[in-house]
Design a protein around this motif. Structure first.
Motif, PDB file in Angstrom:
ATOM      1  N   GLU A   1       0.863  -1.177   0.000  1.00 47.28           N
ATOM      2  CA  GLU A   1       0.000   0.000   0.000  1.00 47.28           C
ATOM      3  C   GLU A   1       0.896   1.223   0.000  1.00 47.28           C
ATOM      4  OE1 GLU A   1      -3.665  -0.001   2.352  1.00 47.28           O
ATOM      5  OE2 GLU A   1      -2.955   1.868   3.250  1.00 47.28           O
ATOM      6  N   MET A   2       0.623   2.167  -0.913  1.00 46.49           N
ATOM      7  CA  MET A   2       1.413   3.384  -0.972  1.00 46.49           C
ATOM      8  C   MET A   2       0.496   4.571  -0.703  1.00 46.49           C
ATOM      9  SD  MET A   2       4.045   2.724  -4.131  1.00 46.49           S
ATOM     10  CE  MET A   2       4.792   1.097  -4.403  1.00 46.49           C
ATOM     11  N   ARG A   3       0.733   5.209   0.437  1.00 45.95           N
ATOM     12  CA  ARG A   3      -0.037   6.406   0.781  1.00 45.95           C
ATOM     13  C   ARG A   3       0.695   7.632   0.246  1.00 45.95           C
ATOM     14  NH1 ARG A   3       0.417   7.583   5.478  1.00 45.95           N
ATOM     15  NH2 ARG A   3       1.879   5.939   6.119  1.00 45.95           N
ATOM     16  N   LEU A   4      -0.034   8.454  -0.498  1.00 47.80           N
ATOM     17  CA  LEU A   4       0.565   9.572  -1.227  1.00 47.80           C
ATOM     18  C   LEU A   4       0.169  10.879  -0.547  1.00 47.80           C
ATOM     19  CD1 LEU A   4      -0.560   8.246  -4.736  1.00 47.80           C
ATOM     20  CD2 LEU A   4       1.510   7.630  -3.447  1.00 47.80           C
ATOM     21  N   ASN A   5       1.198  11.645  -0.147  1.00 45.89           N
ATOM     22  CA  ASN A   5       0.875  12.890   0.559  1.00 45.89           C
ATOM     23  C   ASN A   5       2.047  13.855   0.470  1.00 45.89           C
ATOM     24  OD1 ASN A   5      -0.697  14.666   2.034  1.00 45.89           O
ATOM     25  ND2 ASN A   5      -1.319  13.087   3.510  1.00 45.89           N
ATOM     26  N   ASN A   6       1.885  15.014   1.062  1.00 44.73           N
ATOM     27  CA  ASN A   6       2.999  15.973   1.069  1.00 44.73           C
ATOM     28  C   ASN A   6       3.148  16.589   2.450  1.00 44.73           C
ATOM     29  OD1 ASN A   6       0.992  17.863   1.359  1.00 44.73           O
ATOM     30  ND2 ASN A   6       1.258  18.771  -0.660  1.00 44.73           N
ATOM     31  N   ARG A   7       4.253  17.301   2.626  1.00 44.70           N
ATOM     32  CA  ARG A   7       4.495  17.982   3.889  1.00 44.70           C
ATOM     33  C   ARG A   7       5.534  19.077   3.653  1.00 44.70           C
ATOM     34  NH1 ARG A   7       7.597  12.683   6.024  1.00 44.70           N
ATOM     35  NH2 ARG A   7       9.563  13.058   4.944  1.00 44.70           N
ATOM     36  N   VAL A   8       5.671  19.920   4.639  1.00 42.40           N
ATOM     37  CA  VAL A   8       6.684  20.963   4.571  1.00 42.40           C
ATOM     38  C   VAL A   8       8.039  20.342   4.864  1.00 42.40           C
ATOM     39  CG1 VAL A   8       7.493  23.076   5.698  1.00 42.40           C
ATOM     40  CG2 VAL A   8       5.052  22.780   5.195  1.00 42.40           C
ATOM     41  N   GLY A   9       9.067  20.753   4.084  1.00 45.04           N
ATOM     42  CA  GLY A   9      10.417  20.238   4.349  1.00 45.04           C
ATOM     43  C   GLY A   9      11.144  19.911   3.063  1.00 45.04           C
ATOM     44  N   GLY A  10      12.326  19.346   3.207  1.00 43.55           N
ATOM     45  CA  GLY A  10      13.099  18.919   2.046  1.00 43.55           C
ATOM     46  C   GLY A  10      13.778  20.081   1.335  1.00 43.55           C
TER      47      GLY A  10
ATOM     48  N   SER B   1       0.120  -9.968  -7.312  1.00 41.77           N
ATOM     49  CA  SER B   1       0.078  -9.030  -6.190  1.00 41.77           C
ATOM     50  C   SER B   1      -0.910  -7.920  -6.473  1.00 41.77           C
ATOM     51  CB  SER B   1       1.444  -8.369  -5.975  1.00 41.77           C
ATOM     52  OG  SER B   1       2.398  -9.295  -5.525  1.00 41.77           O
ATOM     53  N   LYS B   2      -1.536  -7.480  -5.405  1.00 40.44           N
ATOM     54  CA  LYS B   2      -2.344  -6.258  -5.498  1.00 40.44           C
ATOM     55  C   LYS B   2      -1.538  -5.114  -4.893  1.00 40.44           C
ATOM     56  CE  LYS B   2      -6.867  -5.893  -4.281  1.00 40.44           C
ATOM     57  NZ  LYS B   2      -8.078  -5.648  -3.409  1.00 40.44           N
ATOM     58  N   ILE B   3      -1.532  -3.983  -5.593  1.00 41.52           N
ATOM     59  CA  ILE B   3      -0.883  -2.781  -5.070  1.00 41.52           C
ATOM     60  C   ILE B   3      -1.966  -1.726  -4.915  1.00 41.52           C
ATOM     61  CG2 ILE B   3       0.834  -0.977  -5.513  1.00 41.52           C
ATOM     62  CD1 ILE B   3       2.324  -3.038  -7.272  1.00 41.52           C
ATOM     63  N   ARG B   4      -1.965  -1.073  -3.780  1.00 33.97           N
ATOM     64  CA  ARG B   4      -2.983  -0.044  -3.520  1.00 33.97           C
ATOM     65  C   ARG B   4      -2.324   1.322  -3.405  1.00 33.97           C
ATOM     66  NH1 ARG B   4      -7.369  -1.471   0.772  1.00 33.97           N
ATOM     67  NH2 ARG B   4      -8.231  -2.372  -1.140  1.00 33.97           N
ATOM     68  N   PHE B   5      -2.835   2.286  -4.166  1.00 38.88           N
ATOM     69  CA  PHE B   5      -2.401   3.677  -4.046  1.00 38.88           C
ATOM     70  C   PHE B   5      -3.504   4.444  -3.310  1.00 38.88           C
ATOM     71  CE2 PHE B   5      -0.537   2.239  -8.164  1.00 38.88           C
ATOM     72  CZ  PHE B   5       0.798   2.326  -7.824  1.00 38.88           C
ATOM     73  N   VAL B   6      -3.147   5.047  -2.192  1.00 38.14           N
ATOM     74  CA  VAL B   6      -4.118   5.827  -1.431  1.00 38.14           C
ATOM     75  C   VAL B   6      -3.701   7.290  -1.504  1.00 38.14           C
ATOM     76  CG1 VAL B   6      -5.243   6.150   0.808  1.00 38.14           C
ATOM     77  CG2 VAL B   6      -4.444   3.863   0.125  1.00 38.14           C
ATOM     78  N   ASN B   7      -4.434   8.079  -2.249  1.00 35.39           N
ATOM     79  CA  ASN B   7      -4.087   9.496  -2.396  1.00 35.39           C
ATOM     80  C   ASN B   7      -4.719  10.277  -1.255  1.00 35.39           C
ATOM     81  OD1 ASN B   7      -3.487  12.062  -3.148  1.00 35.39           O
ATOM     82  ND2 ASN B   7      -4.371  11.935  -5.207  1.00 35.39           N
ATOM     83  N   GLU B   8      -3.893  10.645  -0.308  1.00 40.13           N
ATOM     84  CA  GLU B   8      -4.381  11.414   0.840  1.00 40.13           C
ATOM     85  C   GLU B   8      -4.356  12.902   0.546  1.00 40.13           C
ATOM     86  OE1 GLU B   8      -1.822   9.973   3.966  1.00 40.13           O
ATOM     87  OE2 GLU B   8      -3.076   8.192   4.275  1.00 40.13           O
ATOM     88  N   SER B   9      -3.879  13.283  -0.630  1.00 37.73           N
ATOM     89  CA  SER B   9      -3.756  14.699  -0.981  1.00 37.73           C
ATOM     90  C   SER B   9      -4.874  15.097  -1.936  1.00 37.73           C
ATOM     91  CB  SER B   9      -2.399  14.966  -1.636  1.00 37.73           C
ATOM     92  OG  SER B   9      -2.418  14.547  -2.991  1.00 37.73           O
ATOM     93  N   TYR B  10      -4.875  16.377  -2.274  1.00 30.62           N
ATOM     94  CA  TYR B  10      -5.878  16.888  -3.206  1.00 30.62           C
ATOM     95  C   TYR B  10      -5.289  17.134  -4.589  1.00 30.62           C
ATOM     96  CZ  TYR B  10      -9.158  17.232   0.603  1.00 30.62           C
ATOM     97  OH  TYR B  10     -10.007  16.910   1.629  1.00 30.62           O
TER      98      TYR B  10
END
Ligand code: C2O
Ligand code: CU
Length: 465
Positions: free
Chosen positions: A342-351, A384-393
């Protein structure tokens, strides 16, 4: 040590049962068999050529002059055409002011030829040469581009097309490639700031000039009766296209290279960065004097892409069944199967850019790409099943190297596309499930194909073995 007789028999029986259970191919794997080949069938022919990346000054067909970076001085770069079974050998020389690599998008190459700096090869320094050599396993429409600072290098014009023709190509009247791109131009130049805050908090860098084959007014002249294989590629950094073909009689026959099981209506198809779409177009024999306007309808503002103009005396239409995949698994009823990854997709401040895009809260460290980064294990030859979870907009066209996958569901609702993909657009807040049977061992990248998202961290590795 000797076991009592009965116990020994029980142990042997248990071992036999477990062996049978372990080897029994599950239904989804059985359904996959023959979908695409495990090994290439080389024909002994080597297609060898030199290729150079360098700064260049190009004149587009519409007269616009632009300082770019280009493969062999052209944008789009050259179209390499080979037949299935041919080996491709490209002697690549870097004449850019930066290190680079070439990645063969969608092509199942040996892992060492995949062009990922720090993972499959060292960066190719300015002045250096690297030889890429592989025998494509699949026929279809592919492309190649740098995999280092790609948000800058691809935007500056580094991309080319690799067409792997069938061993026995169908007798289309014409085979035409349309490379869709956009450019962010400022005072007649490529806007020189990359990975801006604006690009990062949105869907990457979207340009103000849209081109097909480098032209803002691409025109395809056809004869009535022509049957055309039209190959569309989206090489933009971030822009998604939804081409409206304006009534052009066309059917989708391949997506991301591989043939579909049957021709599909192209209406509404979202061509995200990385995606390809092959169309089978038949110009009606009474079409002299007609034209079709191809328009992008992904955004609220319609954007003209190209025009198809029919003129002249009718020609005989080549008659043959549209090429199709012999077999594409349906993989129904997978809703209850747990994802292996499962890949949760998101962003944050930093980098390094102030904002970073993450997969499961980790931002990819390009400087130490191969080294410490944890890879998602994917067993070779298993389903295999791969799941993409987009937590962003924002949008995330997720691409995985070295394998094809099939869309299973969006937000838990089963979707049966009769084709595989290598890139799937994950919309805002959406959960997308895909199924795959990886056949090619190696460390493969999985990343968002919005290049600014990838550059700022939305990239990871899968380990197929
Ligand atoms: Cu076009 Cu890593 O991909
Ligand atoms: Cu993204």
């Amino acid at each position: 040590m000797r076991l009592p007789h009965a116990a020994a028999i029980a142990l042997i029986a248990a071992a036999a049962v477990s062996v049978v259970v372990a080897r029994a191919p599950d239904a989804r794997l059985r359904e996959f068999r023959g979908a695409y080949p495990e090994t290439a069938r080389p024909n002994g022919i080597v297609r060898e050529r030199a290729l150079t990346a360098a700064p260049a000054d190009v004149t587009f067909p519409d007269g616009r002059r632009l300082a770019v970076w280009a493969y062999d001085g052209r944008v789009p770069g050259p179209t390499l055409r080979v037949r299935l079974g041919d080996a491709v050998r490209v002697r690549f020389t870097n004449r850019l002011p930066q290190p680079t690599t070439i990645h063969w998008h969608g092509v199942r190459v040996p892992n060492a030829m995949d062009g990922v700096p720090g993972v499959t090869q060292p960066p190719i320094a300015p002045g250096e040469t690297f030889v890429y050599e592989f025998t494509p396993k699949d026929a279809g429409t592919f492309w190649f581009h740098p995999h280092l600072r790609s948000s800058e290098q691809i935007e500056r014009g580094l991309f080319g097309v690799l067409i792997v023709e069938d061993a026995h190509p169908r007798p289309y009247s014409r085979d035409v490639v349309w490379v869709l791109d956009d450019w962010l131009l400022d005072h007649g130049e490529i806007f020189p700031e990359f990975n801006t805050r604006h690009d990062l908090i949105h869907d990457g860098r979207w340009g103000n000039v849209i081109t097909v084959n480098g032209s803002t007014a691409e025109r395809l002249d056809v004869a009535p009766g022509d049957r055309i294989r039209l190959r569309l590629l989206n090489v933009a950094n971030g822009r998604v296209f939804r081409p409206d073909l304006g009534g052009l009689p066309a059917r989708v026959i391949a997506v991301d290279g591989l043939y579909a099981a049957r021709p599909v209506d192209p209406a509404g198809f979202e061509l995200a960065p990385g995606n390809r779409l092959d169309l089978d177009v038949t110009i009606p024999s009474d079409a002299a004097g007609r034209s079709w306007a191809i328009v992008d309808r992904f955004t609220r503002r319609d954007i003209p892409l190209a025009t198809v103009v029919a003129a002249g005396a009718p020609v005989a239409t080549p008659q043959f069944a549209s090429p199709a995949a012999a077999h594409v698994p349906a993989w129904r009823d997978t809703a209850d199967v747990a994802p292996r990854t499962e890949m949760r997709l998101n962003n944050r401040v930093g980098g390094p850019f102030g904002i970073e895009w993450t997969i499961n809260d980790a931002a990819f460290d390009h400087a130490h790409a191969g080294a410490a980064h944890a890879a998602f294990p994917l067993p070779r030859g298993a389903w295999s099943k791969i799941r993409f979870v987009n937590e962003s907009y924002r949008l995330h066209p997720m691409h995985i190297h070295g394998l094809f996958f099939k869309l299973l569901a969006r937000n838990g609702v089963a979707v049966d596309e009769p084709f595989f993909r290598d890139t799937v657009l994950v919309h805002a807040q959406e959960t997308v499930d895909v199924g795959t049977v990886p056949l090619d061992p190696g460390l493969w990248m999985a990343h968002c194909h919005i290049l600014e998202h990838a550059e700022s961290g939305m990239m990871t590795l899968v380990d197929v073995r």
